[in-house]
Design a protein around this motif. Structure first.
Motif, PDB file in Angstrom:
ATOM      1  N   ALA A  11       0.846  -1.205   0.000  1.00 23.50           N
ATOM      2  CA  ALA A  11       0.000   0.000   0.000  1.00 23.50           C
ATOM      3  C   ALA A  11       0.878   1.249   0.000  1.00 23.50           C
ATOM      4  O   ALA A  11       0.653   2.200  -0.752  1.00 23.50           O
ATOM      5  CB  ALA A  11      -0.921  -0.010   1.217  1.00 23.50           C
ATOM      6  N   ARG A  12       1.900   1.224   0.858  1.00 25.91           N
ATOM      7  CA  ARG A  12       2.820   2.370   0.906  1.00 25.91           C
ATOM      8  C   ARG A  12       3.476   2.604  -0.452  1.00 25.91           C
ATOM      9  O   ARG A  12       3.541   3.736  -0.935  1.00 25.91           O
ATOM     10  CB  ARG A  12       3.890   2.128   1.985  1.00 25.91           C
ATOM     11  CG  ARG A  12       5.019   3.151   1.989  1.00 25.91           C
ATOM     12  CD  ARG A  12       4.521   4.545   2.335  1.00 25.91           C
ATOM     13  NE  ARG A  12       5.461   5.608   2.029  1.00 25.91           N
ATOM     14  CZ  ARG A  12       5.102   6.753   1.457  1.00 25.91           C
ATOM     15  NH1 ARG A  12       3.828   6.998   1.147  1.00 25.91           N
ATOM     16  NH2 ARG A  12       5.997   7.675   1.215  1.00 25.91           N
ATOM     17  N   GLN A  13       3.955   1.525  -1.084  1.00 24.80           N
ATOM     18  CA  GLN A  13       4.594   1.653  -2.398  1.00 24.80           C
ATOM     19  C   GLN A  13       3.640   2.280  -3.411  1.00 24.80           C
ATOM     20  O   GLN A  13       4.022   3.160  -4.180  1.00 24.80           O
ATOM     21  CB  GLN A  13       4.992   0.267  -2.927  1.00 24.80           C
ATOM     22  CG  GLN A  13       6.244  -0.306  -2.305  1.00 24.80           C
ATOM     23  CD  GLN A  13       6.615  -1.654  -2.939  1.00 24.80           C
ATOM     24  OE1 GLN A  13       5.933  -2.136  -3.829  1.00 24.80           O
ATOM     25  NE2 GLN A  13       7.717  -2.235  -2.474  1.00 24.80           N
ATOM     26  N   LEU A  14       2.407   1.810  -3.427  1.00 21.29           N
ATOM     27  CA  LEU A  14       1.452   2.290  -4.428  1.00 21.29           C
ATOM     28  C   LEU A  14       1.133   3.765  -4.227  1.00 21.29           C
ATOM     29  O   LEU A  14       1.027   4.523  -5.196  1.00 21.29           O
ATOM     30  CB  LEU A  14       0.177   1.437  -4.394  1.00 21.29           C
ATOM     31  CG  LEU A  14       0.375  -0.020  -4.838  1.00 21.29           C
ATOM     32  CD1 LEU A  14      -0.895  -0.836  -4.594  1.00 21.29           C
ATOM     33  CD2 LEU A  14       0.749  -0.102  -6.316  1.00 21.29           C
ATOM     34  N   VAL A  15       0.994   4.180  -2.970  1.00 22.39           N
ATOM     35  CA  VAL A  15       0.757   5.608  -2.716  1.00 22.39           C
ATOM     36  C   VAL A  15       1.965   6.414  -3.171  1.00 22.39           C
ATOM     37  O   VAL A  15       1.830   7.448  -3.837  1.00 22.39           O
ATOM     38  CB  VAL A  15       0.464   5.866  -1.227  1.00 22.39           C
ATOM     39  CG1 VAL A  15       0.434   7.361  -0.939  1.00 22.39           C
ATOM     40  CG2 VAL A  15      -0.862   5.227  -0.812  1.00 22.39           C
ATOM     41  N   GLU A  16       3.139   5.923  -2.842  1.00 21.83           N
ATOM     42  CA  GLU A  16       4.377   6.610  -3.206  1.00 21.83           C
ATOM     43  C   GLU A  16       4.501   6.760  -4.728  1.00 21.83           C
ATOM     44  O   GLU A  16       4.957   7.795  -5.223  1.00 21.83           O
ATOM     45  CB  GLU A  16       5.566   5.799  -2.677  1.00 21.83           C
ATOM     46  CG  GLU A  16       6.682   6.657  -2.153  1.00 21.83           C
ATOM     47  CD  GLU A  16       7.621   5.829  -1.273  1.00 21.83           C
ATOM     48  OE1 GLU A  16       7.512   4.579  -1.294  1.00 21.83           O
ATOM     49  OE2 GLU A  16       8.449   6.429  -0.560  1.00 21.83           O
TER      50      GLU A  16
END
Lengths: 402, 402, 402, 402
Positions: D148-153
């Motif tokens: 999730a963090r990667q996708l937001v980033e």
């Protein structure tokens, strides 16, 4: 074949999204339910003669009116169904009640507490003459929601501790999505708060049988300016006021999202969220209620299902059960199809007609009453005040001047 | 307000579960869709004069008949809609076609391949005079199913490798559940196989665009004797033949469950299961189709959803996506409600009326044709033969005797 | 700190996917469970000295062997754990048993009924000396599966009518996915059938407590030729036999998908499907069991959940309940984490170690025995024969020649 | 076989629930990941000599200490892992840092902002000597959360508009559930707010990459008195402080439920809810984040799944996709099992060890730092102040006295 019960002459004001849903309900109810009165779709009312004629043909109405004051005075009309934007509810509903017509009025009851108060007062007065008024919180009539109410009433989940209520849509996510009357405070009163927040306020109170006593809210408008579109692009979601063809941008004067904390009469705490910016959520009315003996969960995007957790079960076999609310013993369902054959959005409107006409037949007050609608209006107003003040606000209606 | 298109006079035979569903469809279709002809509910036909009169009143028909041969000869009837048990389909449908009436016939087309063959031949003959026949595989018209068909057609899931199809009900789980005509081979032709298996055969072939070429089946009757009930306990699910009030037990002469392996024209392999003993599953029509580029999954118990897996996605973000099939661009949906406001079981019947009347207006052959219904019948017959022989059977219709 | 129970010297043959899983289980079990013997990871065995040394370091083994015959003769080894491809199981396991070592052997027990028979015979012989053999159907030890077995045993779902079992993977969907030993009949015995079909055969029989008596199957190989890869691209899923670096294509000599109908001892009917071509399904072991009083459903892709439908519930509140199998009273769970803190894939292997070592401590036969493994092998062989013959085949082992 | 990297001597304080989870992580990490240092489980520390010895044997530690000041001074200890109740974090962690030991400290960092501030200051000072401190917000290391963090980033969901975060448990629903140190403000600092609310504050900020700037909260204690139990009934969830055997009732001095509205640095609005009274929810950490281009949803009760809605998709095929976060390309996953073979709760702790040891090997600051922990503490404190004042509160740390 002629029905064997007396007619109930219906006049409907408004023929957009809500008008279509109400028309389908009036047409359909007598074919599936035993009603004490037979609804006759006598007249459809709208300002534009051409469009109202076309709509009447499409929706199955016998005649048209272009002036609601005429509709309200017609002797073949027994009930006026108000499906217009909120700024006109009070005037039409009060006039109809005074003319001795029953009234079904779409939610939210009005755009202000003052208007809602006047409507509730008019309804109380009319009730003395057997004239009835009801506000259209249709989602109460989704079978899964009605079942939730029954289970709480039976004590299946014990004392309520938590209410978690969300109404998530995403039709405004795109900043290029055009202005509509729903984004204009003068027409709509408020944004997500009144349009969809009103529903979860009503549902939460209806299912729990408790009232919200105090709230602490936050409103947000993410996109403050939107392109104007000409009336021809009117859509189901709100194009029925055709703002003319002038282009440019319009000011969004309502909230895109409304969230608030709440405390209930019985000690439960609530968290509410209504938004039109929940990307990917189309009409997600989500309710979760946690009690001392169990929990309930509902999501309108899977509307034929109610989830129930029974804490009296042994821990080893306890779990949220997915009740397919399509059994003959479920509310409203016995009149429709066999188990597993689900209902759709519009069935709630049909059930609303059934409950309303049944109450009229019995001389009962149909629920929710205008006074119930006023109470919801007071909650919404308290949220708005609270958001402005950044503080908790009581939901009690202001004491009327002596 | 009078519709501005010519009338299409409808005569309906049968008024139980299917009759109610078809009536609602005929009544509703013109209010949401632009049809080239306006359906008029001219006559409802049933053997019992009192009950058919009561049904006509309830379902909204203008008149009644107690003899279908009279219905078929009425000049104000343009289309005969056959909603009776399967053993009467052939006789009624063929007579109607010969009388120059269009025919909509419920599935399965007939109780035997021979009857279905005769019907398909009659339909072909009638087509020369512009008289049309269609078989009612309604589930094709669920928007999620129609979308599945579109996606396969567009190549979104590539070459089909697996078809996994189940139709799970549980209304016979209780051995004390009474006899009905649906458990009587003479009336119903077969049990789960023909009643619900027919649907998944049609759906699997329709969505994939392929045909089943060979099958290997197993039929099972778990409960072979059931209590007889008097006609008064007739229910939606099959009480419309009222077997009199004599009590005792009756022989179940059809299958409770039917399962079979299958091979498709394009090389896919299929696994099919139809049962009325899947405790807890009420109307679970489940389809999963795996292709070289993706997969689709559907469950009627969540009927507004289609799941799609797109194998062209990077592995890191690939996943079955839950498409809420309520967007204006989805099949049939644009005529109903805004996104997220789901449809119900009966909408499939309304869409069936729309497709049928649209085809009639254009002079086209409505689909699925009687010949398509015959092909499904051949698959069912092959399953039955295969189950008896314990071997693979081709689905091709037996060559008619010269 | 020294453990206070006697050591159990373990020797493991194979260090690929299964070797890693077994190593983690041997290491972890004593830290969460009270075991009567303390597993010591004495020696890891593999043919390539460099790779086995590296693997031993990584996986935590005290020493290495490159010849399994040496491992089997080491006096500090009490138990030989066989994680090699199926074609070597019989030789290694029988030798170990003869050398007086307990044996844990990965499934399927062997590549043929004859080998499995010899292994079961060797196990019976060894049992006379207190030497035990067990086959590794690990999924029985997933808590949700173990709970399913308990519930069936307690009669919670009544008499079993339907078994619906699928093992769906998609790692071969891409025709360019390279050859591995798992696609080579000589190494692997069969394809999806033996590799993953074996699991659902075991699970279905284990949970229901019934045996499959007759089957009717279909095998399919969708992609018959695949690129060869050099050993360096060895993956978890089967690269441990490094076929050298010669490129070109290799013949797939096993089934990509196996489906079969089945009848159980108790009268239930079953539908089984094992495939590596179910695009989007990664390790979907799905079981649904319908009984006269309820149903169970499981999907390994949501492995901490068991669904239970209780037909004794009133219809109005009945529904499949999602039991989160993380309660202290659930099988194996009390030794792990608090409720809601789920387990993963490898925990099944730890539970397998626990059950095995506990049985060894008590002098009991650990289950499933080699004879159980033989019975599964007979089912698989019957499916294969049935698929060749296109007919039903009994699963009984062929009577041994006198 | 000896590892080929230098040792990292670990000393762990506390051996209850968190101690067991950390022990498993220290033991397991090197078997699946390449670490620059090899963790050695040198000493376990607890006050009761008998119980710590038994725990060390069970959890795999080489030695024990009963006085943490001795542990902190041992030369073979390189890193002190603090798993005690919150009231002791500051003292132990600061002493360890001063003694030149790296520190991993469980969350919440401390019971007060002042303590957390002192810890962050100590950590900054120690960093000058290459001594590192990290706070244990483990859930960041669940692969689905990391994805999730990667996708937001990567901007996959655009600008964040809504954060919806819930941490729902139900272990206090029963009023007879006994007192534990977690309900004692002196030991625990706060109730649901600090224990589980801390996690969703960290997760929401971590995934969005934004900080909460202002909050408006409500705290509630539903059950204010609970039975005392003797220490023998100590459970995973908090019995490690054995309050003696005196019976009677104890005062609950912390919140049972904490809810708050929030505004983020980037303009998003948030709704947070942490409760131990959500009947039927066991460890439901739920996050939904709506952005201008898409949405993400996560529920720890289905921890191997991340849901992604991509608003760039055509409306007809858009839908929340259920990403099974078990692909080799997903964070942390490549070191474990093949696709579809899910991980469990404890894997997050293993990943925490991996990230920590990797940072130590590189000489980097491991994240989240004590300063990050302090910031979360400031948010929690602002919620508490806000709940007392009934008003919005900024989360900024109070300016330190000059």
């Amino acid at each position: 074949m002629h029905p064997i019960v007396p007619d109930l002459g219906i006049g409907l004001v408004g023929y957009a999204f809500m008008g279509a849903a109400h028309s389908q309900a009036w047409r359909t109810a007598p074919h599936f339910f035993d009603l004490p009165l037979h609804p006759r779709l006598r007249a459809l009312c709208g300002r534009d003669p051409g469009r109202v004629t076309e709509a009447a043909r499409r929706l199955g109405w016998e005649s048209t009116e272009t002036d609601w004051t005429r509709l309200v005075s017609r002797s073949d009309i027994d009930l006026v169904d108000v499906c217009t934007p909120g700024d006109t509810h009070a005037e039409i509903a009060i006039a109809a009640l005074r003319a001795g017509k029953h009234v079904l009025c779409e939610k939210p009851l009005a755009n202000s507490v003052a208007e809602a108060q006047a409507m509730a007062d008019a309804a109380d007065l009319a009730a003395g003459d057997g004239v009835r008024a009801m506000v259209g919180f249709t989602y109460r009539r989704v079978p899964a929601v009605a079942l939730a109410r029954q289970l709480v009433e039976q004590g299946r989940i014990g004392d309520i501790r938590h209410v978690r209520a969300q109404y998530l849509q995403d039709w405004l996510t795109d900043p290029q999505s055009p202005m509509t009357w729903r984004l204009d405070k003068d027409k709509a009163g408020s944004g997500a708060l009144g349009d969809i927040g009103a529903h979860i306020v009503d549902l939460a109170q209806h299912i729990t049988g408790e009232r919200i006593v105090t709230v602490n809210g936050m409103l947000e408008t993410f996109v403050r300016e939107r392109p104007l579109s000409d009336g021809s692009s009117a859509t189901h979601l709100g194009g029925d006021t055709g703002r003319g063809s002038s282009l440019g941008t319009g000011q969004v004067t309502v909230d895109d999202a409304a969230t608030f904390l709440a405390r209930f009469t019985g000690g439960a705490v609530g968290v509410f969220e209504a938004t039109r910016f929940a990307t990917g959520r189309k009409n997600a009315i989500r309710l979760e209620i946690n009690g001392s003996r169990g929990s309930l969960a509902f999501d309108f995007e899977d509307m034929n299902v109610l989830e129930l957790y029974d804490a009296d079960e042994p821990a080893e076999t306890a779990g949220f059960r997915r009740i397919l609310v399509t059994e003959p013993g479920h509310p409203y369902v016995g009149s429709w199809w066999p188990p597993g054959h689900g209902l759709g959005y519009e069935h709630g409107f049909t059930h609303q007609v059934v409950d309303l006409v049944t109450a009229l037949g019995r001389g009962d007050q149909p629920l929710p009453s205008f006074r119930d609608g006023l109470q919801v209006q007071c909650v919404l107003a308290a949220v708005q005040r609270s958001a402005e003040l950044g503080a908790w606000e009581p939901t009690a209606a202001p004491v009327p001047a002596a």
